[in-house]
Motif scaffolding. Structure first.
Motif, PDB file in Angstrom:
ATOM      1  N   GLY A  81       0.785  -1.224   0.000  1.00 53.66           N
ATOM      2  CA  GLY A  81       0.000   0.000   0.000  1.00 53.66           C
ATOM      3  C   GLY A  81       0.818   1.275   0.000  1.00 53.66           C
ATOM      4  O   GLY A  81       0.304   2.336  -0.355  1.00 53.66           O
ATOM      5  N   GLY A  82       2.072   1.223   0.392  1.00 52.24           N
ATOM      6  CA  GLY A  82       2.875   2.438   0.446  1.00 52.24           C
ATOM      7  C   GLY A  82       4.157   2.360  -0.337  1.00 52.24           C
ATOM      8  O   GLY A  82       5.049   3.187  -0.151  1.00 52.24           O
ATOM      9  N   ARG A  83       4.247   1.392  -1.228  1.00 51.44           N
ATOM     10  CA  ARG A  83       5.461   1.188  -2.044  1.00 51.44           C
ATOM     11  C   ARG A  83       6.714   1.086  -1.172  1.00 51.44           C
ATOM     12  O   ARG A  83       7.745   1.714  -1.452  1.00 51.44           O
ATOM     13  N   MET A  84       6.605   0.264  -0.120  1.00 47.84           N
ATOM     14  CA  MET A  84       7.717   0.108   0.814  1.00 47.84           C
ATOM     15  C   MET A  84       8.547  -1.145   0.539  1.00 47.84           C
ATOM     16  O   MET A  84       9.637  -1.309   1.090  1.00 47.84           O
ATOM     17  N   PHE A  85       8.061  -2.034  -0.307  1.00 41.43           N
ATOM     18  CA  PHE A  85       8.726  -3.320  -0.509  1.00 41.43           C
ATOM     19  C   PHE A  85      10.051  -3.127  -1.239  1.00 41.43           C
ATOM     20  O   PHE A  85      10.103  -2.558  -2.329  1.00 41.43           O
ATOM     21  N   ASP A  86      11.127  -3.626  -0.630  1.00 36.14           N
ATOM     22  CA  ASP A  86      12.476  -3.537  -1.197  1.00 36.14           C
ATOM     23  C   ASP A  86      12.947  -4.943  -1.539  1.00 36.14           C
ATOM     24  O   ASP A  86      13.345  -5.695  -0.653  1.00 36.14           O
ATOM     25  N   PRO A  87      12.918  -5.344  -2.812  1.00 34.56           N
ATOM     26  CA  PRO A  87      13.312  -6.707  -3.188  1.00 34.56           C
ATOM     27  C   PRO A  87      14.714  -7.076  -2.726  1.00 34.56           C
ATOM     28  O   PRO A  87      14.989  -8.233  -2.416  1.00 34.56           O
ATOM     29  N   GLY A  88      15.611  -6.096  -2.658  1.00 33.78           N
ATOM     30  CA  GLY A  88      16.980  -6.396  -2.264  1.00 33.78           C
ATOM     31  C   GLY A  88      17.142  -6.814  -0.829  1.00 33.78           C
ATOM     32  O   GLY A  88      18.202  -7.312  -0.439  1.00 33.78           O
ATOM     33  N   SER A  89      16.087  -6.652  -0.022  1.00 35.88           N
ATOM     34  CA  SER A  89      16.158  -7.002   1.395  1.00 35.88           C
ATOM     35  C   SER A  89      15.556  -8.371   1.703  1.00 35.88           C
ATOM     36  O   SER A  89      15.469  -8.741   2.873  1.00 35.88           O
ATOM     37  N   HIS A  90      15.140  -9.093   0.668  1.00 31.97           N
ATOM     38  CA  HIS A  90      14.431 -10.347   0.902  1.00 31.97           C
ATOM     39  C   HIS A  90      15.032 -11.489   0.091  1.00 31.97           C
ATOM     40  O   HIS A  90      15.915 -11.282  -0.749  1.00 31.97           O
ATOM     41  N   ASP A  91      14.534 -12.680   0.346  1.00 24.85           N
ATOM     42  CA  ASP A  91      15.036 -13.888  -0.290  1.00 24.85           C
ATOM     43  C   ASP A  91      14.554 -13.946  -1.739  1.00 24.85           C
ATOM     44  O   ASP A  91      13.387 -14.216  -2.008  1.00 24.85           O
ATOM     45  N   ALA A  92      15.465 -13.689  -2.685  1.00 23.17           N
ATOM     46  CA  ALA A  92      15.082 -13.638  -4.097  1.00 23.17           C
ATOM     47  C   ALA A  92      14.582 -14.980  -4.607  1.00 23.17           C
ATOM     48  O   ALA A  92      13.837 -15.037  -5.597  1.00 23.17           O
ATOM     49  N   ALA A  93      14.953 -16.073  -3.949  1.00 24.03           N
ATOM     50  CA  ALA A  93      14.527 -17.393  -4.399  1.00 24.03           C
ATOM     51  C   ALA A  93      13.011 -17.556  -4.301  1.00 24.03           C
ATOM     52  O   ALA A  93      12.427 -18.394  -4.990  1.00 24.03           O
ATOM     53  N   GLY A  94      12.370 -16.750  -3.461  1.00 19.82           N
ATOM     54  CA  GLY A  94      10.923 -16.855  -3.319  1.00 19.82           C
ATOM     55  C   GLY A  94      10.150 -15.948  -4.247  1.00 19.82           C
ATOM     56  O   GLY A  94       8.924 -16.053  -4.356  1.00 19.82           O
ATOM     57  N   PHE A  95      10.833 -15.044  -4.979  1.00 13.22           N
ATOM     58  CA  PHE A  95      10.145 -14.067  -5.813  1.00 13.22           C
ATOM     59  C   PHE A  95       9.303 -14.678  -6.937  1.00 13.22           C
ATOM     60  O   PHE A  95       8.224 -14.151  -7.244  1.00 13.22           O
ATOM     61  N   PRO A  96       9.751 -15.765  -7.604  1.00 15.03           N
ATOM     62  CA  PRO A  96       8.898 -16.337  -8.657  1.00 15.03           C
ATOM     63  C   PRO A  96       7.543 -16.820  -8.132  1.00 15.03           C
ATOM     64  O   PRO A  96       6.629 -17.043  -8.930  1.00 15.03           O
ATOM     65  N   ARG A  97       7.430 -16.969  -6.818  1.00 13.70           N
ATOM     66  CA  ARG A  97       6.188 -17.451  -6.223  1.00 13.70           C
ATOM     67  C   ARG A  97       5.426 -16.347  -5.494  1.00 13.70           C
ATOM     68  O   ARG A  97       4.459 -16.617  -4.796  1.00 13.70           O
ATOM     69  N   LEU A  98       5.902 -15.101  -5.649  1.00 16.84           N
ATOM     70  CA  LEU A  98       5.270 -13.970  -4.968  1.00 16.84           C
ATOM     71  C   LEU A  98       4.792 -12.939  -5.984  1.00 16.84           C
ATOM     72  O   LEU A  98       5.577 -12.418  -6.779  1.00 16.84           O
TER      73      LEU A  98
END
Length: 219
Positions: A81-98
């Motif tokens: 809701g506030g454009r706060m998500f930073d992909p670089g701070s999370h497990d990239a291996a889960g991105f294809p499923r998010l």
């Protein structure tokens, strides 16, 4: 592109990207965060859960969720809701499923979440409102949360609404995260910052289980 066109595009993307996805045949979504999962085994399906915390603590929760996606081989959606998500701070291996949808207002966030819940094709939906002002969040009618509760009861979806303070009347479970960090903590590793995050869980207005100091390590 007008908002209505964006919603239509999102519906088409859901049908194309998740044709075989279905709600998990389990009662709870285990986050991998031991102190939270100790309550009932994780975030309950068929229910609305509210996570109250600062955006920083909310980021740690999102990290655990993206990690769990890889481990489960399942799918989830994040409405930011506030454009706060930073992909670089999370497990990239889960991105294809998010599936991540960026919104600018609470109104947009509610519309996208409503679409995802009615689609019923994703076992976990996260609505992150922590980047919005309290005035903007306050424009969401209380009836919205009760409508979402009815939708998840039918679909089996686990809905987590991330807020800066308690606002979701229909939440079956409310989890609060608090941390006392200082400037020196900026030099510490993410796993070390779990120390001194305190979590507490409530069910329907009464405290369920006080949780001790969180010392979970990221897998």
């Amino acid at each position: 592109m007008p908002p209505s066109a964006n919603i239509i595009s999102l519906a088409a993307a859901l049908a194309e990207r998740f044709p075989a996805a279905a709600p998990l045949p389990v009662r709870h979504w285990a986050t991998g965060w031991e102190e939270i999962d100790a309550l009932e085994g994780g975030v309950p399906h068929n229910a609305v859960t509210e996570l109250c915390s600062s955006p920083a603590c909310g980021g740690f929760f999102l990290h655990q969720v993206t990690t769990s996606l890889r481990q489960k081989g399942s799918f989830a959606a994040l409405v930011d809701g506030g454009r706060m998500f930073d992909p670089g701070s999370h497990d990239a291996a889960g991105f294809p499923r998010l599936l991540v949808t960026f919104c600018d207002t609470s109104e947009q966030s509610v519309k996208v979440t409503d679409l995802l819940l009615r689609d019923g094709n994703l076992p976990l939906v996260l609505l992150d409102l922590q980047g919005l002002s309290l005035r903007n969040i306050g424009r969401i009618p209380a009836s919205t949360w009760h409508r979402f509760q009815r939708l998840v009861e039918r679909s089996g979806t686990a809905l987590v609404v991330m807020t800066p303070q308690p606002i979701v009347e229909a939440a079956r479970v409310r989890i609060t995260l608090r941390a006392n960090w200082n400037l020196a903590d900026l030099q510490r590793l993410r796993g070390e910052l779990f120390v001194n995050i305190r979590a507490q869980a409530y069910r329907r207005g009464r405290q369920v289980q006080p949780m001790e100091e969180v010392r979970t390590r990221i897998a």
